[in-house]
Design a protein around this motif. Structure first.
Motif, PDB file in Angstrom:
ATOM      1  N   THR A 230    -121.792  41.500 -35.772  1.00 64.83           N
ATOM      2  CA  THR A 230    -121.144  40.207 -36.020  1.00 64.83           C
ATOM      3  C   THR A 230    -119.890  40.087 -35.160  1.00 64.83           C
ATOM      4  O   THR A 230    -118.951  40.872 -35.333  1.00 64.83           O
ATOM      5  N   PRO A 231    -119.850  39.134 -34.225  1.00 68.19           N
ATOM      6  CA  PRO A 231    -118.676  39.008 -33.349  1.00 68.19           C
ATOM      7  C   PRO A 231    -117.389  38.777 -34.141  1.00 68.19           C
ATOM      8  O   PRO A 231    -117.363  37.987 -35.080  1.00 68.19           O
ATOM      9  N   GLN A 232    -116.352  39.502 -33.776  1.00 68.31           N
ATOM     10  CA  GLN A 232    -115.047  39.315 -34.388  1.00 68.31           C
ATOM     11  C   GLN A 232    -113.987  39.742 -33.387  1.00 68.31           C
ATOM     12  O   GLN A 232    -114.152  40.743 -32.691  1.00 68.31           O
ATOM     13  N   ARG A 233    -112.894  39.005 -33.318  1.00 70.49           N
ATOM     14  CA  ARG A 233    -111.872  39.260 -32.307  1.00 70.49           C
ATOM     15  C   ARG A 233    -111.144  40.577 -32.550  1.00 70.49           C
ATOM     16  O   ARG A 233    -111.038  41.416 -31.663  1.00 70.49           O
ATOM     17  N   ASP A 234    -110.579  40.738 -33.740  1.00 73.57           N
ATOM     18  CA  ASP A 234    -109.821  41.937 -34.102  1.00 73.57           C
ATOM     19  C   ASP A 234    -110.227  42.373 -35.502  1.00 73.57           C
ATOM     20  O   ASP A 234    -110.497  41.527 -36.364  1.00 73.57           O
ATOM     21  N   ILE A 235    -110.213  43.670 -35.747  1.00 75.25           N
ATOM     22  CA  ILE A 235    -110.393  44.194 -37.098  1.00 75.25           C
ATOM     23  C   ILE A 235    -109.316  45.253 -37.338  1.00 75.25           C
ATOM     24  O   ILE A 235    -109.244  46.255 -36.613  1.00 75.25           O
ATOM     25  N   PHE A 236    -108.482  45.014 -38.337  1.00 75.37           N
ATOM     26  CA  PHE A 236    -107.502  46.008 -38.763  1.00 75.37           C
ATOM     27  C   PHE A 236    -108.160  46.905 -39.797  1.00 75.37           C
ATOM     28  O   PHE A 236    -108.739  46.417 -40.775  1.00 75.37           O
ATOM     29  N   VAL A 237    -108.076  48.200 -39.602  1.00 70.64           N
ATOM     30  CA  VAL A 237    -108.653  49.141 -40.560  1.00 70.64           C
ATOM     31  C   VAL A 237    -107.525  49.730 -41.389  1.00 70.64           C
ATOM     32  O   VAL A 237    -106.690  50.486 -40.889  1.00 70.64           O
ATOM     33  N   GLY A 238    -107.526  49.357 -42.668  1.00 70.49           N
ATOM     34  CA  GLY A 238    -106.452  49.747 -43.570  1.00 70.49           C
ATOM     35  C   GLY A 238    -105.423  48.635 -43.669  1.00 70.49           C
ATOM     36  O   GLY A 238    -104.933  48.146 -42.643  1.00 70.49           O
ATOM     37  N   GLY A 239    -105.111  48.243 -44.886  1.00 77.01           N
ATOM     38  CA  GLY A 239    -104.120  47.195 -45.083  1.00 77.01           C
ATOM     39  C   GLY A 239    -102.781  47.538 -44.457  1.00 77.01           C
ATOM     40  O   GLY A 239    -102.043  46.655 -44.009  1.00 77.01           O
ATOM     41  N   ALA A 240    -102.451  48.831 -44.380  1.00 74.85           N
ATOM     42  CA  ALA A 240    -101.185  49.250 -43.789  1.00 74.85           C
ATOM     43  C   ALA A 240    -101.100  48.852 -42.318  1.00 74.85           C
ATOM     44  O   ALA A 240    -100.014  48.532 -41.820  1.00 74.85           O
ATOM     45  N   ALA A 241    -102.223  48.876 -41.611  1.00 71.10           N
ATOM     46  CA  ALA A 241    -102.226  48.489 -40.204  1.00 71.10           C
ATOM     47  C   ALA A 241    -101.832  47.022 -40.045  1.00 71.10           C
ATOM     48  O   ALA A 241    -101.048  46.668 -39.154  1.00 71.10           O
ATOM     49  N   LYS A 242    -102.356  46.163 -40.914  1.00 73.49           N
ATOM     50  CA  LYS A 242    -102.022  44.743 -40.840  1.00 73.49           C
ATOM     51  C   LYS A 242    -100.565  44.508 -41.219  1.00 73.49           C
ATOM     52  O   LYS A 242     -99.853  43.720 -40.569  1.00 73.49           O
ATOM     53  N   VAL A 243    -100.096  45.172 -42.260  1.00 77.07           N
ATOM     54  CA  VAL A 243     -98.697  45.018 -42.678  1.00 77.07           C
ATOM     55  C   VAL A 243     -97.755  45.435 -41.553  1.00 77.07           C
ATOM     56  O   VAL A 243     -96.780  44.737 -41.245  1.00 77.07           O
ATOM     57  N   ASN A 244     -98.036  46.561 -40.914  1.00 82.62           N
ATOM     58  CA  ASN A 244     -97.185  47.024 -39.828  1.00 82.62           C
ATOM     59  C   ASN A 244     -97.220  46.073 -38.635  1.00 82.62           C
ATOM     60  O   ASN A 244     -96.191  45.818 -37.990  1.00 82.62           O
ATOM     61  N   SER A 245     -98.400  45.527 -38.329  1.00 81.81           N
ATOM     62  CA  SER A 245     -98.525  44.596 -37.216  1.00 81.81           C
ATOM     63  C   SER A 245     -97.740  43.314 -37.476  1.00 81.81           C
ATOM     64  O   SER A 245     -96.956  42.858 -36.630  1.00 81.81           O
ATOM     65  N   VAL A 246     -97.941  42.745 -38.656  1.00 82.52           N
ATOM     66  CA  VAL A 246     -97.258  41.493 -38.991  1.00 82.52           C
ATOM     67  C   VAL A 246     -95.751  41.717 -39.103  1.00 82.52           C
ATOM     68  O   VAL A 246     -94.944  40.932 -38.590  1.00 82.52           O
ATOM     69  N   GLY A 247     -95.371  42.784 -39.781  1.00 82.50           N
ATOM     70  CA  GLY A 247     -93.957  43.072 -39.949  1.00 82.50           C
ATOM     71  C   GLY A 247     -93.265  43.365 -38.633  1.00 82.50           C
ATOM     72  O   GLY A 247     -92.146  42.894 -38.385  1.00 82.50           O
ATOM     73  N   GLY A 248     -93.952  44.125 -37.748  1.00 80.64           N
ATOM     74  CA  GLY A 248     -93.374  44.436 -36.451  1.00 80.64           C
ATOM     75  C   GLY A 248     -93.198  43.201 -35.588  1.00 80.64           C
ATOM     76  O   GLY A 248     -92.260  43.123 -34.790  1.00 80.64           O
ATOM     77  N   PHE A 249     -94.076  42.217 -35.768  1.00 81.70           N
ATOM     78  CA  PHE A 249     -93.985  40.982 -34.986  1.00 81.70           C
ATOM     79  C   PHE A 249     -92.862  40.077 -35.493  1.00 81.70           C
ATOM     80  O   PHE A 249     -92.078  39.534 -34.714  1.00 81.70           O
ATOM     81  N   HIS A 250     -92.783  39.919 -36.808  1.00 81.29           N
ATOM     82  CA  HIS A 250     -91.823  38.978 -37.376  1.00 81.29           C
ATOM     83  C   HIS A 250     -90.451  39.597 -37.637  1.00 81.29           C
ATOM     84  O   HIS A 250     -89.452  38.868 -37.701  1.00 81.29           O
ATOM     85  N   MET A 251     -90.401  40.919 -37.810  1.00 74.43           N
ATOM     86  CA  MET A 251     -89.132  41.588 -38.106  1.00 74.43           C
ATOM     87  C   MET A 251     -88.974  42.829 -37.233  1.00 74.43           C
ATOM     88  O   MET A 251     -88.837  43.948 -37.725  1.00 74.43           O
ATOM     89  N   PRO A 252     -89.011  42.653 -35.919  1.00 75.08           N
ATOM     90  CA  PRO A 252     -89.046  43.818 -35.026  1.00 75.08           C
ATOM     91  C   PRO A 252     -87.819  44.717 -35.133  1.00 75.08           C
ATOM     92  O   PRO A 252     -87.956  45.944 -35.103  1.00 75.08           O
ATOM     93  N   ARG A 253     -86.641  44.131 -35.253  1.00 75.24           N
ATOM     94  CA  ARG A 253     -85.447  44.967 -35.288  1.00 75.24           C
ATOM     95  C   ARG A 253     -85.379  45.781 -36.568  1.00 75.24           C
ATOM     96  O   ARG A 253     -84.968  46.951 -36.549  1.00 75.24           O
ATOM     97  N   LEU A 254     -85.807  45.189 -37.667  1.00 81.64           N
ATOM     98  CA  LEU A 254     -85.828  45.901 -38.929  1.00 81.64           C
ATOM     99  C   LEU A 254     -86.802  47.069 -38.869  1.00 81.64           C
ATOM    100  O   LEU A 254     -86.505  48.177 -39.334  1.00 81.64           O
ATOM    101  N   PHE A 255     -87.960  46.833 -38.262  1.00 77.53           N
ATOM    102  CA  PHE A 255     -88.946  47.901 -38.141  1.00 77.53           C
ATOM    103  C   PHE A 255     -88.454  48.991 -37.193  1.00 77.53           C
ATOM    104  O   PHE A 255     -88.746  50.172 -37.380  1.00 77.53           O
ATOM    105  N   ASP A 256     -87.699  48.606 -36.153  1.00 77.24           N
ATOM    106  CA  ASP A 256     -87.073  49.619 -35.297  1.00 77.24           C
ATOM    107  C   ASP A 256     -86.182  50.537 -36.125  1.00 77.24           C
ATOM    108  O   ASP A 256     -86.235  51.773 -36.002  1.00 77.24           O
ATOM    109  N   LYS A 257     -85.325  49.915 -36.929  1.00 76.14           N
ATOM    110  CA  LYS A 257     -84.360  50.684 -37.709  1.00 76.14           C
ATOM    111  C   LYS A 257     -85.059  51.571 -38.728  1.00 76.14           C
ATOM    112  O   LYS A 257     -84.637  52.706 -38.980  1.00 76.14           O
ATOM    113  N   TYR A 258     -86.130  51.052 -39.328  1.00 75.69           N
ATOM    114  CA  TYR A 258     -86.884  51.875 -40.277  1.00 75.69           C
ATOM    115  C   TYR A 258     -87.470  53.096 -39.567  1.00 75.69           C
ATOM    116  O   TYR A 258     -87.389  54.230 -40.062  1.00 75.69           O
ATOM    117  N   SER A 259     -88.058  52.878 -38.383  1.00 75.13           N
ATOM    118  CA  SER A 259     -88.657  53.989 -37.642  1.00 75.13           C
ATOM    119  C   SER A 259     -87.606  55.016 -37.246  1.00 75.13           C
ATOM    120  O   SER A 259     -87.850  56.229 -37.302  1.00 75.13           O
TER     121      SER A 259
END
Length: 346
Positions: A230-259
């Motif tokens: 079934t064609p699909q553009r992207d598949i995130f495996v694990g909810g944590a992957a999606k949370v990190n992707s979305v959070g890193g995009f919208h709150m990059p500096r905060l995620f920098d500091k957390y890392s």
């Protein structure tokens, strides 16, 4: 929507097929009746896997291949065409990591990592498209959650997965523009319980580890095989992957500091690294082949998020993305509280 064949009617090429995600995918595809062309650097491990699958009545053929070598990947495609007459799905899975501060990692090791992780995907993708352009098929590239957000101590690995995302998105648009019937999917797993840390080159004084949560390799294999049908553009495996992707995009500096505050410690185990530690960066470690994972006790065997999103329509994906953004915001609030003076850090 582009129509793809059922797995039982497909010829599937899988790179990195003798360990972790690739091995799991090969075994699951075999169980569903696919014909397989399997690539890895270890001729011995490929021979054993080929024998295992053929004993189960599967048409499987192993081809020793270093994906960083363009000529070797071209030969892999030619073997598949000569053996089966077509390629229906091509999975670029082979990959390796390096642990250590970027300034410490030798240029030779950095280039070797990119040769496998990025150029291996480029070589495989171009061969796949060449042979699927007329009759169609699925090109599936295994990226990572670090295709979208970077972690320290794996700087070159993160950079290579960013590059894989850029290349995959570009070739997808070019094929769609020309009306080529090839589906292009990028798989973005969270941390997966495989031999990832064992295979990685290590510059640290202790053994590396993957931060929680970890997910089972079967979840990634299921996503790959879903994208093959079934064609699909992207598949995130694990909810944590999606949370990190979305959070890193919208709150990059905060995620920098957390890392900066937590990800250095969370990638260091308490076990000292051996003086002459083996790894699989430049050549395969035969002692660690044909292992799907380490069966760590806290590994998640299911991901509701991934199952909901595989083959989902755009509206469902938008709603789930909004939920991930909310989860990332809540996580950020918790992280901010942890970073307040006097907060306990572990």
């Amino acid at each position: 929507m582009m129509r793809l064949k059922k797995l039982s009617e497909q010829v599937v090429v899988i790179t990195g097929a003798t360990s972790g995600i690739g091995l799991t995918t090969a075994r699951m595809a075999a169980a569903r009746g696919a014909k397989l062309v399997l690539a890895a650097r270890s001729e011995e491990a490929l021979g054993q896997l080929e024998q295992e699958l053929r004993a189960r009545g599967v048409e499987a053929f192993g081809v020793p291949t270093d994906v960083g070598d363009q000529d070797a990947v071209e030969s892999l495609a030619h073997v598949a065409m000569a053996r089966f007459g077509r390629i229906d799905t091509w999975v670029n899975n082979a990959g390796i990591s390096i642990y250590g501060r970027t300034e410490q990692v030798s240029m030779e090791d950095q280039r070797r990592l990119f040769q496998t992780n990025f150029w291996g995907v480029v070589h495989g993708s171009l061969e796949a498209v060449k042979h699927m352009r007329k009759h169609g098929g699925a090109l599936i590239n295994v990226g990572s959650e670090v295709s979208d957000v970077t972690v320290p101590l794996q700087g070159m690995y993160s950079a290579s997965k960013h590059a894989v995302k850029g290349f995959t998105d570009a070739i997808r648009m070019e094929l769609e523009k020309d009306g080529v019937p090839v589906s292009v999917t990028l798989i973005k797993p969270a941390g997966i319980d495989t031999m990832f840390t064992v295979h990685a080159k290590n510059y640290m004084d202790v053994e590396p580890k993957l931060p929680a949560p970890l997910y089972a390799p079967e979840l990634v294999a299921e996503a790959i095989l879903s994208a093959a049908e079934t064609p699909q553009r992207d598949i995130f495996v694990g909810g944590a992957a999606k949370v990190n992707s979305v959070g890193g995009f919208h709150m990059p500096r905060l995620f920098d500091k957390y890392s900066e505050a937590f990800m250095f410690g969370q990638q260091r185990s308490r076990q000292r690294s051996a003086e002459h530690r083996r790894d699989a960066l430049h050549s395969p470690d035969e002692s660690q082949e044909l292992k799907q994972g380490r069966n760590l006790p806290d590994t998640h065997r299911n991901s509701a998020y991934t199952r909901l999103t595989m083959g989902a329509n755009p509206m469902k994906l938008a709603l789930l993305g909004g939920g991930a953004l909310m989860a990332a915001w809540m996580l950020s609030q918790n992280r901010q509280r942890q970073e307040q003076p006097g907060a306990q850090q572990h």
